[in-house]
Design a protein around this motif. Structure first.
Motif, PDB file in Angstrom:
ATOM      1  N   TRP A  65      17.274 -10.161 -46.710  1.00 41.70           N
ATOM      2  CA  TRP A  65      16.860  -9.666 -45.398  1.00 41.70           C
ATOM      3  C   TRP A  65      17.352  -8.236 -45.249  1.00 41.70           C
ATOM      4  N   LYS A  66      16.474  -7.354 -44.724  1.00 41.55           N
ATOM      5  CA  LYS A  66      16.844  -5.966 -44.452  1.00 41.55           C
ATOM      6  C   LYS A  66      16.514  -5.654 -43.010  1.00 41.55           C
ATOM      7  N   GLY A  67      17.412  -4.926 -42.357  1.00 46.01           N
ATOM      8  CA  GLY A  67      17.187  -4.598 -40.963  1.00 46.01           C
ATOM      9  C   GLY A  67      17.942  -3.354 -40.537  1.00 46.01           C
ATOM     10  N   ALA A  68      17.768  -3.020 -39.262  1.00 51.20           N
ATOM     11  CA  ALA A  68      18.399  -1.832 -38.687  1.00 51.20           C
ATOM     12  C   ALA A  68      18.888  -2.129 -37.284  1.00 51.20           C
ATOM     13  N   ALA A  69      19.935  -1.402 -36.897  1.00 52.38           N
ATOM     14  CA  ALA A  69      20.530  -1.556 -35.566  1.00 52.38           C
ATOM     15  C   ALA A  69      20.690  -0.184 -34.934  1.00 52.38           C
ATOM     16  N   GLY A  70      20.494  -0.128 -33.614  1.00 50.43           N
ATOM     17  CA  GLY A  70      20.642   1.124 -32.875  1.00 50.43           C
ATOM     18  C   GLY A  70      21.866   1.099 -31.989  1.00 50.43           C
ATOM     19  N   VAL A  71      22.684   2.138 -32.100  1.00 49.50           N
ATOM     20  CA  VAL A  71      23.890   2.276 -31.288  1.00 49.50           C
ATOM     21  C   VAL A  71      23.647   3.420 -30.319  1.00 49.50           C
TER      22      VAL A  71
ATOM     23  N   THR B 167      25.119  -8.199 -28.733  1.00 47.27           N
ATOM     24  CA  THR B 167      25.030  -7.338 -29.900  1.00 47.27           C
ATOM     25  C   THR B 167      24.304  -6.051 -29.505  1.00 47.27           C
ATOM     26  N   VAL B 168      24.255  -5.107 -30.420  1.00 48.42           N
ATOM     27  CA  VAL B 168      23.423  -3.923 -30.188  1.00 48.42           C
ATOM     28  C   VAL B 168      21.997  -4.271 -30.599  1.00 48.42           C
ATOM     29  N   PRO B 169      21.002  -3.580 -30.048  1.00 44.90           N
ATOM     30  CA  PRO B 169      19.610  -3.856 -30.424  1.00 44.90           C
ATOM     31  C   PRO B 169      19.408  -3.716 -31.931  1.00 44.90           C
ATOM     32  N   SER B 170      18.766  -4.716 -32.526  1.00 45.76           N
ATOM     33  CA  SER B 170      18.583  -4.709 -33.974  1.00 45.76           C
ATOM     34  C   SER B 170      17.493  -5.690 -34.369  1.00 45.76           C
ATOM     35  N   GLY B 171      17.062  -5.577 -35.614  1.00 44.27           N
ATOM     36  CA  GLY B 171      16.060  -6.501 -36.108  1.00 44.27           C
ATOM     37  C   GLY B 171      15.649  -6.166 -37.529  1.00 44.27           C
TER      38      GLY B 171
ATOM     39  N   GLN C  39      21.403  -1.436 -41.647  1.00 45.41           N
ATOM     40  CA  GLN C  39      21.805  -0.046 -41.464  1.00 45.41           C
ATOM     41  C   GLN C  39      21.927   0.247 -39.972  1.00 45.41           C
ATOM     42  N   TYR C  40      23.050   0.858 -39.599  1.00 43.86           N
ATOM     43  CA  TYR C  40      23.325   1.212 -38.212  1.00 43.86           C
ATOM     44  C   TYR C  40      23.026   2.692 -38.008  1.00 43.86           C
ATOM     45  N   PHE C  41      22.356   2.989 -36.882  1.00 43.81           N
ATOM     46  CA  PHE C  41      22.014   4.367 -36.540  1.00 43.81           C
ATOM     47  C   PHE C  41      22.469   4.685 -35.125  1.00 43.81           C
ATOM     48  N   GLN C  42      22.942   5.921 -34.946  1.00 48.37           N
ATOM     49  CA  GLN C  42      23.203   6.424 -33.601  1.00 48.37           C
ATOM     50  C   GLN C  42      21.874   6.901 -33.057  1.00 48.37           C
ATOM     51  N   VAL C  43      21.549   6.479 -31.832  1.00 53.05           N
ATOM     52  CA  VAL C  43      20.283   6.869 -31.222  1.00 53.05           C
ATOM     53  C   VAL C  43      20.525   7.455 -29.834  1.00 53.05           C
ATOM     54  N   LYS C  44      19.540   8.214 -29.355  1.00 49.94           N
ATOM     55  CA  LYS C  44      19.588   8.689 -27.968  1.00 49.94           C
ATOM     56  C   LYS C  44      18.259   8.353 -27.314  1.00 49.94           C
ATOM     57  N   VAL C  45      18.323   8.043 -26.038  1.00 51.30           N
ATOM     58  CA  VAL C  45      17.140   7.673 -25.271  1.00 51.30           C
ATOM     59  C   VAL C  45      16.316   8.925 -24.998  1.00 51.30           C
ATOM     60  N   VAL C  46      14.999   8.825 -25.253  1.00 52.03           N
ATOM     61  CA  VAL C  46      14.104   9.938 -24.944  1.00 52.03           C
ATOM     62  C   VAL C  46      13.159   9.616 -23.790  1.00 52.03           C
ATOM     63  N   SER C  47      12.878   8.331 -23.580  1.00 52.68           N
ATOM     64  CA  SER C  47      12.040   7.933 -22.444  1.00 52.68           C
ATOM     65  C   SER C  47      12.068   6.415 -22.306  1.00 52.68           C
TER      66      SER C  47
END
Length: 135
Positions: free
Chosen positions: A4-10, A33-37, A84-92
């Motif tokens: 299984w491979k996925g990503a999470a947004g912090v 948890t943080v949003p992920s899938g 994989q965890y990523f730092q994200v910022k809200v754009v809209s």
């Protein structure tokens, strides 16, 4: 062995709060948890992070930085995973539960002190997440 491979947004807001989701399958106890899938089709980890974040929270985000990889084996279910965890910022967007999988029960901004009190899906992530927040 299933792989299984996925990503999470912090996502941490200007008030130093982390965006978290409360999730559970019908037969599970709800945990935070943080949003992920999981990756779909040929999408990249970054695209997966952006899609899952929007699906689970209603917010469109952009990836700022890759934070870390988490690899392991869930022997109970015979699953090898790469997240994989990523730092994200809200754009809209507007904060709203719209998960197509119907696993998300609540979305909330949580402070560093609140994180210690939550029932977490992945308790091993607590120190990592708190380390990203300014105390």
């Amino acid at each position: 062995m299933f792989k299984w491979k996925g990503a999470a947004g912090v996502c941490i807001n200007e008030n130093n709060q982390l965006l978290m989701v409360l999730q559970a399958a019908p037969d599970e106890e709800p945990k935070w948890t943080v949003p992920s899938g999981g990756l779909e089709g040929n999408e990249t980890f970054e695209k997966c992070c952006i899609r899952e974040f929007e699906e689970e929270t209603g917010l469109k985000v952009e990836v700022i930085a890759k934070l870390r990889d988490k690899n392991g084996l869930n022997e109970q279910y015979g699953i090898q995973f790469e997240l994989q965890y990523f730092q994200v910022k809200v754009v809209s967007g507007e904060l709203t539960v719209q998960d197509p999988d119907e696993l998300i029960l609540e979305i909330a901004w949580k402070s560093i002190d609140e994180i210690d009190q939550l029932e977490m899906s992945y308790p091993e992530d607590v120190d990592f997440l708190k380390g990203l927040m300014v105390s």
